[in-house]
Design a protein around this motif. Structure first.
Motif, mmCIF file in Angstrom:
data_model
loop_
_atom_site.group_PDB
_atom_site.id
_atom_site.type_symbol
_atom_site.label_atom_id
_atom_site.label_comp_id
_atom_site.label_asym_id
_atom_site.label_seq_id
_atom_site.Cartn_x
_atom_site.Cartn_y
_atom_site.Cartn_z
ATOM 1 N N LEU A 1 -14.461 7.847 -0.318
ATOM 2 C CA LEU A 1 -13.951 8.300 -1.612
ATOM 3 C C LEU A 1 -12.426 8.298 -1.630
ATOM 4 N N VAL A 2 -11.829 8.855 -0.573
ATOM 5 C CA VAL A 2 -10.363 8.904 -0.492
ATOM 6 C C VAL A 2 -9.790 7.503 -0.326
ATOM 7 N N ASP A 3 -10.437 6.703 0.498
ATOM 8 C CA ASP A 3 -9.950 5.353 0.793
ATOM 9 C C ASP A 3 -9.903 4.476 -0.457
ATOM 10 N N ASN A 4 -10.752 4.770 -1.422
ATOM 11 C CA ASN A 4 -10.829 3.930 -2.621
ATOM 12 C C ASN A 4 -10.154 4.552 -3.837
ATOM 13 N N ILE A 5 -9.322 5.562 -3.627
ATOM 14 C CA ILE A 5 -8.534 6.113 -4.737
ATOM 15 C C ILE A 5 -7.527 5.063 -5.191
ATOM 16 N N PRO A 6 -7.603 4.616 -6.431
ATOM 17 C CA PRO A 6 -6.715 3.541 -6.901
ATOM 18 C C PRO A 6 -5.230 3.841 -6.721
ATOM 19 N N ALA A 7 -4.841 5.092 -6.940
ATOM 20 C CA ALA A 7 -3.426 5.439 -6.835
ATOM 21 C C ALA A 7 -2.890 5.210 -5.423
ATOM 22 N N LEU A 8 -3.694 5.561 -4.423
ATOM 23 C CA LEU A 8 -3.266 5.360 -3.036
ATOM 24 C C LEU A 8 -3.157 3.871 -2.706
ATOM 25 N N ARG A 9 -4.144 3.118 -3.124
ATOM 26 C CA ARG A 9 -4.123 1.677 -2.843
ATOM 27 C C ARG A 9 -2.974 0.980 -3.590
ATOM 28 N N ASN A 10 -2.709 1.411 -4.816
ATOM 29 C CA ASN A 10 -1.592 0.825 -5.573
ATOM 30 C C ASN A 10 -0.257 1.161 -4.915
ATOM 31 N N PHE A 11 -0.133 2.388 -4.428
ATOM 32 C CA PHE A 11 1.094 2.786 -3.734
ATOM 33 C C PHE A 11 1.307 1.911 -2.496
ATOM 34 N N ALA A 12 0.249 1.753 -1.697
ATOM 35 C CA ALA A 12 0.363 0.956 -0.470
ATOM 36 C C ALA A 12 0.714 -0.496 -0.777
ATOM 37 N N SER A 13 0.089 -1.043 -1.812
ATOM 38 C CA SER A 13 0.337 -2.439 -2.184
ATOM 39 C C SER A 13 1.760 -2.629 -2.715
ATOM 40 N N THR A 14 2.244 -1.642 -3.442
ATOM 41 C CA THR A 14 3.553 -1.767 -4.083
ATOM 42 C C THR A 14 4.704 -1.537 -3.126
ATOM 43 N N TYR A 15 4.558 -0.577 -2.242
ATOM 44 C CA TYR A 15 5.706 -0.143 -1.443
ATOM 45 C C TYR A 15 5.618 -0.414 0.055
ATOM 46 N N LEU A 16 4.450 -0.760 0.557
ATOM 47 C CA LEU A 16 4.329 -0.853 2.016
ATOM 48 C C LEU A 16 3.933 -2.225 2.529
ATOM 49 N N TYR A 17 2.851 -2.785 2.008
ATOM 50 C CA TYR A 17 2.308 -4.019 2.575
ATOM 51 C C TYR A 17 2.780 -5.267 1.831
ATOM 52 N N GLU A 18 2.844 -6.370 2.570
ATOM 53 C CA GLU A 18 3.298 -7.629 1.998
ATOM 54 C C GLU A 18 2.258 -8.216 1.044
ATOM 55 N N LYS A 19 0.974 -7.991 1.349
ATOM 56 C CA LYS A 19 -0.108 -8.468 0.489
ATOM 57 C C LYS A 19 -0.999 -7.303 0.082
ATOM 58 N N ALA A 20 -1.520 -7.373 -1.142
ATOM 59 C CA ALA A 20 -2.303 -6.260 -1.683
ATOM 60 C C ALA A 20 -3.545 -5.967 -0.838
ATOM 61 N N LYS A 21 -4.153 -6.992 -0.268
ATOM 62 C CA LYS A 21 -5.401 -6.772 0.472
ATOM 63 C C LYS A 21 -5.200 -5.911 1.717
ATOM 64 N N TYR A 22 -3.958 -5.859 2.219
ATOM 65 C CA TYR A 22 -3.723 -5.068 3.423
ATOM 66 C C TYR A 22 -3.786 -3.567 3.157
ATOM 67 N N ASN A 23 -3.896 -3.174 1.878
ATOM 68 C CA ASN A 23 -4.019 -1.738 1.608
ATOM 69 C C ASN A 23 -5.331 -1.169 2.150
ATOM 70 N N ASP A 24 -6.224 -2.045 2.625
ATOM 71 C CA ASP A 24 -7.423 -1.589 3.340
ATOM 72 C C ASP A 24 -7.054 -0.703 4.529
ATOM 73 N N PHE A 25 -5.881 -0.953 5.129
ATOM 74 C CA PHE A 25 -5.492 -0.269 6.359
ATOM 75 C C PHE A 25 -4.775 1.059 6.107
ATOM 76 N N PHE A 26 -4.421 1.340 4.866
ATOM 77 C CA PHE A 26 -3.471 2.413 4.576
ATOM 78 C C PHE A 26 -3.976 3.801 4.957
ATOM 79 N N VAL A 27 -5.102 4.217 4.416
ATOM 80 C CA VAL A 27 -5.559 5.589 4.615
ATOM 81 C C VAL A 27 -5.817 5.882 6.086
ATOM 82 N N MET A 28 -6.519 4.979 6.775
ATOM 83 C CA MET A 28 -6.816 5.221 8.189
ATOM 84 C C MET A 28 -5.544 5.234 9.025
ATOM 85 N N SER A 29 -4.578 4.387 8.677
ATOM 86 C CA SER A 29 -3.307 4.372 9.398
ATOM 87 C C SER A 29 -2.549 5.682 9.200
ATOM 88 N N VAL A 30 -2.523 6.179 7.965
ATOM 89 C CA VAL A 30 -1.816 7.434 7.677
ATOM 90 C C VAL A 30 -2.481 8.606 8.405
#
Length: 446
Positions: free
Chosen positions: A81-110
């Protein structure tokens, strides 16, 4: 005479090892040429293994079982549920990762970064205020280091692995300021020598795909033998320390890789320990909090690699068959972003983890033709333990028979033969290394 002996050694390597050297001459030569005697290597392997049993077996097994049998039914849905929160994935895609698909790694990494930094901060605070760490706190730190279901240690290594393969995974600002956070920053507290994935893992292990010269080479050992495993633990320790990879890079003329890994070794073995001692003034803290993770992962990676590359089948030319020598697990409960599929990782490295099922469909005929090392419904840890324990009938229960024609006993026998098969003996391989032929064959061409 030396030329004749060298030629015989090379012939043994091509033709399959011990059965080609019945007199044991090459084995004795190998023992004579070892800088560290075989008995010492075996003893070191035993000590490191006992260290794992004493300090790490309970945290690793306990955190795994607590999650699997108690918390998984609750924890997995909450995480998804947390991993698929759109706001978190959009944040990761916009400010952290070079490609949007890498936001898969964001929540577990944090979550992993928060867990390890919080635990490190607390044990450091306790050390500074009390002057020593009690056993209960060290044990608690190890449990948090492992994480529920092994997710923290798994994520730390998965992300270090992915960072090493893809230096462009993060956006430019992050690359320039922080860099590969799990490979080169937090990774030191997980036993990672900085830059080891982008150097030795990519330019040795993947270049050679586990074959002769690889610092993780294991096909001179019986993967179902506990005694041989002790020798392998020593070999993996040489890799984890950075030593064997530095030797490889230096002797094959890869100066850029050598210098980068040497920088990482200086950081791991000199600068970080000096800083820890300066702050804590405690060798005990240095050993239990900083060095123990490397000892743990030496044993753990040795065990996992017996699973990842535990089976070999040779073609008519004496070469290993890729779909056999690298294992694939389907529907594994503990998969971390496709890490269970070690075959695709070696022979189709750029395939993203979400695309693996489709890529498998294109290889079914090859899997069927060679009776590929594909298993279903178990973890890589379980697979590795079954191999080392020689429980091939249990492994046969999980084997995916694409031919549809093999009995359980036939599968078990095939797996046993493949796990015990060697290209050469341990001493013969050490002779090859000592001769320099391995490095000459892989040297950079002028």
């Amino acid at each position: 005479r030396e030329c004749c002996q060298q030629g015989r050694i090379e012939r043994v390597a091509r033709e399959g090892g011990a059965q080609r050297d019945p007199s044991g001459v090459l084995a004795r030569q190998g023992e004579d040429k070892m800088a560290v005697p075989r008995g010492i290597r075996y003893l070191v392997g035993v000590i490191l293994s006992l260290n794992f049993v004493f300090y790490w077996a309970v945290p690793v097994a306990g955190m795994g079982m607590i999650y699997k049998f108690v918390l998984s039914p609750i924890g997995r849905p909450i995480f998804n549920l947390v991993d698929n929160i759109p706001a978190l994935r959009n944040f990761a895609s916009t400010y952290l990762y070079e490609k949007a698909k890498y936001n898969d790694f964001f929540v577990m990494s944090v979550l992993t970064a928060i867990s390890i930094t919080s635990s490190l901060a607390y044990v450091t605070y306790y050390q500074l205020t009390h002057g020593a760490l009690p056993w209960w706190l060290i044990f608690t730190h190890y449990c948090l280091w492992v994480g529920l279901g092994g997710r923290s240690m798994g994520t730390a290594y998965t992300m270090a692995h992915k960072e090493g393969h893809n230096l462009m995974i993060y956006q430019k600002w992050f690359r320039r300021t922080i860099g590969n956070i799990f490979e080169n920053r937090l990774g030191v507290f997980y036993g990672n020598v900085p830059y080891n994935f982008q150097t030795s893992h990519v330019h040795i292990h993947h270049k050679l795909d586990g074959r002769v010269g690889d610092t993780f080479y294991q096909w001179d050992l019986d993967r179902s033998s506990l005694s041989d495993f002790m020798l392998y633990v020593y070999r993996v320790m040489m890799h984890m320390s950075g030593y064997s990879s530095l030797v490889y890079f230096q002797r094959t003329g890869r100066e850029r890789m050598y210098e980068k890994l040497r920088t990482g070794c200086m950081q791991y073995w000199l600068y970080v320990p000096a800083a820890i001692l300066l702050v804590t003034k405690s060798f005990s803290f240095l050993f239990f909090i900083y060095l123990q993770p490397l000892i743990c992962m030496t044993f753990f990676l040795a065990l996992l690699n017996f699973g990842f590359h535990g089976f070999i089948e040779l073609d008519d030319k004496g070469n290993t068959i890729p779909v056999v020598d690298s294992t694939c697990i389907i529907d594994g409960e503990d998969d971390s972003f496709g890490e269970d599929d070690h075959y695709m990782h070696h022979y189709a490295t750029t395939v993203y983890h979400r695309d693996l099922p489709e890529e498998h469909k294109a290889r079914i005929e090859e899997f069927k033709r060679h009776k590929a090392s594909v298993f279903r419904g178990l973890s890589i840890l379980e697979l590795s333990i079954f191999i080392l324990a020689g429980d091939f009938k249990k492994l046969a229960d999980h084997y995916v028979d694409y031919t549809g024609s093999m009995t359980k006993d036939e599968i078990a026998k095939m797996l046993e033969v493949r796990a015990k098969r060697k290209q050469m003996t341990y001493d013969e391989y050490e002779t090859l290394l000592a001769s320099g032929k391995v490095y000459a064959d892989n040297a950079v061409k002028a």
